[in-house]
Design a protein around this motif. Sequence first.
Motif, short mmCIF file in Angstrom:
data_model
loop_
_atom_site.label_atom_id
_atom_site.label_comp_id
_atom_site.label_asym_id
_atom_site.label_seq_id
_atom_site.Cartn_x
_atom_site.Cartn_y
_atom_site.Cartn_z
N GLU A 11 0.83 -1.21 0.00
CA GLU A 11 0.00 0.00 0.00
C GLU A 11 0.86 1.25 0.00
O GLU A 11 0.58 2.20 -0.74
N ALA A 12 1.91 1.30 0.80
CA ALA A 12 2.80 2.47 0.83
C ALA A 12 3.38 2.72 -0.55
O ALA A 12 3.41 3.86 -1.03
N ARG A 13 3.83 1.66 -1.21
CA ARG A 13 4.41 1.82 -2.55
C ARG A 13 3.37 2.25 -3.58
O ARG A 13 3.71 2.91 -4.56
N ALA A 14 2.11 1.92 -3.36
CA ALA A 14 1.05 2.34 -4.28
C ALA A 14 0.87 3.86 -4.26
O ALA A 14 0.31 4.42 -5.20
N GLU A 83 16.68 -2.40 15.04
CA GLU A 83 16.50 -2.78 13.64
C GLU A 83 15.04 -2.64 13.23
O GLU A 83 14.15 -3.21 13.83
N ALA A 84 14.82 -1.86 12.19
CA ALA A 84 13.47 -1.66 11.68
C ALA A 84 13.05 -2.88 10.87
O ALA A 84 13.87 -3.63 10.36
N ALA A 85 11.75 -3.08 10.77
CA ALA A 85 11.16 -4.17 9.99
C ALA A 85 10.28 -3.56 8.90
O ALA A 85 9.78 -2.45 9.05
N PRO A 86 10.06 -4.29 7.80
CA PRO A 86 9.16 -3.78 6.77
C PRO A 86 7.79 -3.45 7.37
O PRO A 86 7.26 -4.20 8.19
N GLY A 87 7.25 -2.30 6.98
CA GLY A 87 5.96 -1.87 7.48
C GLY A 87 6.03 -0.98 8.70
O GLY A 87 5.04 -0.38 9.09
N ASP A 88 7.21 -0.88 9.33
CA ASP A 88 7.35 0.01 10.49
C ASP A 88 7.19 1.45 10.06
O ASP A 88 7.58 1.85 8.95
N VAL A 89 6.65 2.26 10.96
CA VAL A 89 6.54 3.71 10.75
C VAL A 89 7.69 4.35 11.51
O VAL A 89 7.87 4.11 12.71
N LEU A 90 8.48 5.15 10.81
CA LEU A 90 9.59 5.85 11.43
C LEU A 90 9.23 7.31 11.64
O LEU A 90 8.60 7.93 10.77
N GLY A 104 7.82 8.19 7.84
CA GLY A 104 8.05 7.34 6.69
C GLY A 104 7.72 5.90 7.04
O GLY A 104 7.62 5.55 8.21
N ILE A 105 7.55 5.06 6.02
CA ILE A 105 7.20 3.65 6.21
C ILE A 105 8.31 2.80 5.61
O ILE A 105 8.63 2.94 4.42
N VAL A 106 8.90 1.94 6.42
CA VAL A 106 9.99 1.07 5.99
C VAL A 106 9.48 0.08 4.95
O VAL A 106 8.45 -0.57 5.15
N THR A 107 10.23 -0.04 3.83
CA THR A 107 9.86 -0.99 2.78
C THR A 107 10.89 -2.10 2.62
O THR A 107 10.54 -3.21 2.22
N GLU A 111 20.92 -4.89 3.85
CA GLU A 111 22.05 -4.15 3.28
C GLU A 111 21.63 -2.84 2.60
O GLU A 111 22.41 -1.91 2.53
N ALA A 112 20.43 -2.80 2.08
CA ALA A 112 19.96 -1.60 1.36
C ALA A 112 18.57 -1.19 1.86
O ALA A 112 17.58 -1.30 1.15
N PRO A 113 18.49 -0.70 3.12
CA PRO A 113 17.18 -0.34 3.66
C PRO A 113 16.57 0.84 2.89
O PRO A 113 17.28 1.72 2.41
N ARG A 114 15.23 0.83 2.80
CA ARG A 114 14.50 1.86 2.07
C ARG A 114 13.22 2.20 2.84
O ARG A 114 12.74 1.41 3.64
N PHE A 115 12.68 3.36 2.51
CA PHE A 115 11.40 3.77 3.11
C PHE A 115 10.65 4.65 2.14
O PHE A 115 11.23 5.29 1.27
#
Length: 148
Positions: A11-14, A83-90, A104-107, A111-115
């Motif tokens: 949903e975040a990526r949408a 450590e953040a997990a996918p879907g976490d809100v930062l 932001g929302i972790v996606t 090695e290459a974290p994104r949000f």
Amino acid sequence: MTEFQHRIVTEARAWIGTPYRHQASCRGAGADCLGLVRGVWRAVCGAEPERPPAYSMDWSEPQGEERLWAAARRHLRELPNGEAAPGDVLLFRMRAGSVAKHLGIVTETGEAPRFVHAYSGHGVVESPLSGPWARRVVARFAFPKEDG
């Protein structure tokens, strides 16, 4: 990644490509960082628990109040730093000494974290969670699960 986390990330990526619009929360039409999180909430959790009051671009900086942090604590599950997990809100503090006012929302992790976040002048984008961004994180939250 759990099914719930996958739904949040999808949903975040949408929302990527949605123009930046202060106080808006409409995928494709406009959103700010809070509007993005509100829109993801509606998609994965249902009706919003609270309608945010009007807020200025400087949030609550003149008063020095952590209003966004307080609202996140009311509705999201606060997680320990780490450590953040996918879907976490930062929650980010953009400048030392200022209030935390960016979300932001972790996606991706590892090695290459994104949000995904709505960034003034850029719209909703997916960015690397690089050192300069990671250093600004002050809190981490999780969406409440559908079953409570």
